[in-house]
Design a protein around this motif. Structure first.
Motif, short mmCIF file in Angstrom:
data_model
loop_
_atom_site.label_atom_id
_atom_site.label_comp_id
_atom_site.label_asym_id
_atom_site.label_seq_id
_atom_site.Cartn_x
_atom_site.Cartn_y
_atom_site.Cartn_z
N GLU A 1 7.61 25.86 -18.11
CA GLU A 1 8.17 24.84 -18.98
C GLU A 1 7.21 24.42 -20.09
N THR A 2 5.92 24.71 -19.89
CA THR A 2 4.94 24.28 -20.91
C THR A 2 4.88 25.25 -22.09
N TYR A 3 5.58 26.39 -21.97
CA TYR A 3 5.60 27.37 -23.05
C TYR A 3 6.93 27.30 -23.80
N GLY A 4 6.94 27.82 -24.99
CA GLY A 4 8.14 27.81 -25.80
C GLY A 4 9.25 28.66 -25.20
N GLN A 5 10.49 28.39 -25.63
CA GLN A 5 11.66 29.05 -25.07
C GLN A 5 11.57 30.56 -25.20
N ASP A 6 11.02 31.06 -26.28
CA ASP A 6 10.96 32.50 -26.53
C ASP A 6 9.62 33.11 -26.14
N SER A 7 8.79 32.35 -25.50
CA SER A 7 7.46 32.84 -25.15
C SER A 7 7.55 33.92 -24.06
N PRO A 8 6.85 35.06 -24.24
CA PRO A 8 6.81 36.08 -23.19
C PRO A 8 6.23 35.55 -21.88
N VAL A 9 5.28 34.63 -21.98
CA VAL A 9 4.68 34.06 -20.78
C VAL A 9 5.72 33.27 -20.00
N ARG A 10 6.50 32.48 -20.71
CA ARG A 10 7.55 31.70 -20.04
C ARG A 10 8.55 32.62 -19.36
N GLN A 11 8.96 33.66 -20.06
CA GLN A 11 9.93 34.59 -19.47
C GLN A 11 9.37 35.28 -18.24
N ARG A 12 8.09 35.67 -18.32
CA ARG A 12 7.46 36.35 -17.19
C ARG A 12 7.37 35.43 -15.97
N LEU A 13 6.92 34.20 -16.18
CA LEU A 13 6.80 33.24 -15.09
C LEU A 13 8.16 32.89 -14.49
N THR A 14 9.16 32.75 -15.35
CA THR A 14 10.50 32.39 -14.88
C THR A 14 11.10 33.50 -14.02
N LYS A 15 10.97 34.73 -14.48
CA LYS A 15 11.50 35.87 -13.72
C LYS A 15 10.81 35.98 -12.35
N ALA A 16 9.49 35.84 -12.35
CA ALA A 16 8.74 35.94 -11.10
C ALA A 16 9.15 34.83 -10.14
N ALA A 17 9.31 33.61 -10.68
CA ALA A 17 9.68 32.47 -9.84
C ALA A 17 11.06 32.66 -9.23
N GLU A 18 12.01 33.14 -10.03
CA GLU A 18 13.36 33.35 -9.54
C GLU A 18 13.39 34.43 -8.45
N PHE A 19 12.63 35.50 -8.67
CA PHE A 19 12.57 36.57 -7.67
C PHE A 19 12.00 36.07 -6.36
N LEU A 20 10.84 35.41 -6.43
CA LEU A 20 10.18 34.93 -5.21
C LEU A 20 11.04 33.89 -4.50
N GLU A 21 11.72 33.05 -5.26
CA GLU A 21 12.56 32.02 -4.65
C GLU A 21 13.71 32.64 -3.87
N ARG A 22 14.39 33.60 -4.45
CA ARG A 22 15.53 34.22 -3.78
C ARG A 22 15.10 34.99 -2.54
N VAL A 23 14.00 35.74 -2.66
CA VAL A 23 13.51 36.50 -1.51
C VAL A 23 13.08 35.57 -0.38
#
Length: 219
Positions: A181-203
């Motif tokens: 959330e601390t990175y901009g909407q289009d930031s690659p870092v934000r996208q990377r962290l979000t994808k990883a978080a969603e994957f780990l959460e579901r698993v």
């Protein structure tokens, strides 16, 4: 465990049955069969009568079995289990303590017994057990009569270790989401962290749900 139980274990091994199937036929947890075989020569050297006599002698003495030599069948199996635990990421000393508890007759030892069997200091035992308790592998009980702690690993420990580990992962998920959330909407870092978080959460949630669904196998 009775002499007849041990005869049935030997018969199951001769028939090529898995530990799980032998345990099911005896109405016992699989870990009981694993401990029984590891303490008494392994699947290739298991002799039911000798195993029963050895267990009876240990019960009469009221003392834990002595440390196994690395070259003995049981010692070789124990060493292999320790190496497997280390390869999964468990610190070696923690792995030694965990496997020794797992292979004990009733899954219970005092700090003094662990120190004696593993030839390590009480302080080292304390550090290892603390780590195992935090992971859910071991629980601590208090002996009020002797004012000492007893460390226990039982069948339900497998359930608690899975749930504890997944809850710790979910804490990482929340931290990753907050960082994203601390990175901009289009930031690659934000996208990377979000994808990883969603994957780990579901698993993690799937694993907790599966552990709840199959927990009855441990009873």
């Amino acid at each position: 465990m009775t002499q007849q139980d041990r005869e049935r274990i030997a018969a199951g091994l001769a028939d090529g049955l898995s530990y799980g199937e032998i345990a099911r036929r005896l109405g016992r947890p699989s870990s009981t069969i694993t401990r029984e075989l590891a303490r008494n020569g392994g699947p290739g050297g298991y002799r039911p009568q000798q195993a029963h006599q050895a267990t009876t002698r240990r019960a009469r003495r009221g003392t834990p079995a002595p440390p196994r030599a690395a070259g003995s069948p049981g010692g070789a199996m124990e060493a292999e289990l320790v190496e497997l635990a280390v390869r999964t990421g468990l610190p070696r000393m923690c792995a030694r303590v965990h496997i020794d508890l797992l292979l004990s007759e009733d899954g219970r030892r005092t700090a003094a017994e662990l120190a004696h069997r593993l030839q390590i200091s009480p302080a080292t035992v304390s550090v290892a057990v603390k780590f195992l308790v935090e992971l859910g592998f071991v629980r601590r009980e208090r002996d009020p009569r002797r004012r000492r702690d007893i460390y226990v690993v039982d069948d339900d420990a497998w359930y608690h270790s899975i749930v504890t580990g997944r809850r710790q992962t979910l804490e990482t998920v929340q931290a990753s989401k907050a960082a994203a959330e601390t990175y901009g909407q289009d930031s690659p870092v934000r996208q990377r962290l979000t994808k990883a978080a969603e994957f780990l959460e579901r698993v993690s949630l799937d694993m907790i749900e599966s552990a709840d669904r199959w927990r009855n196998l441990l009873t």
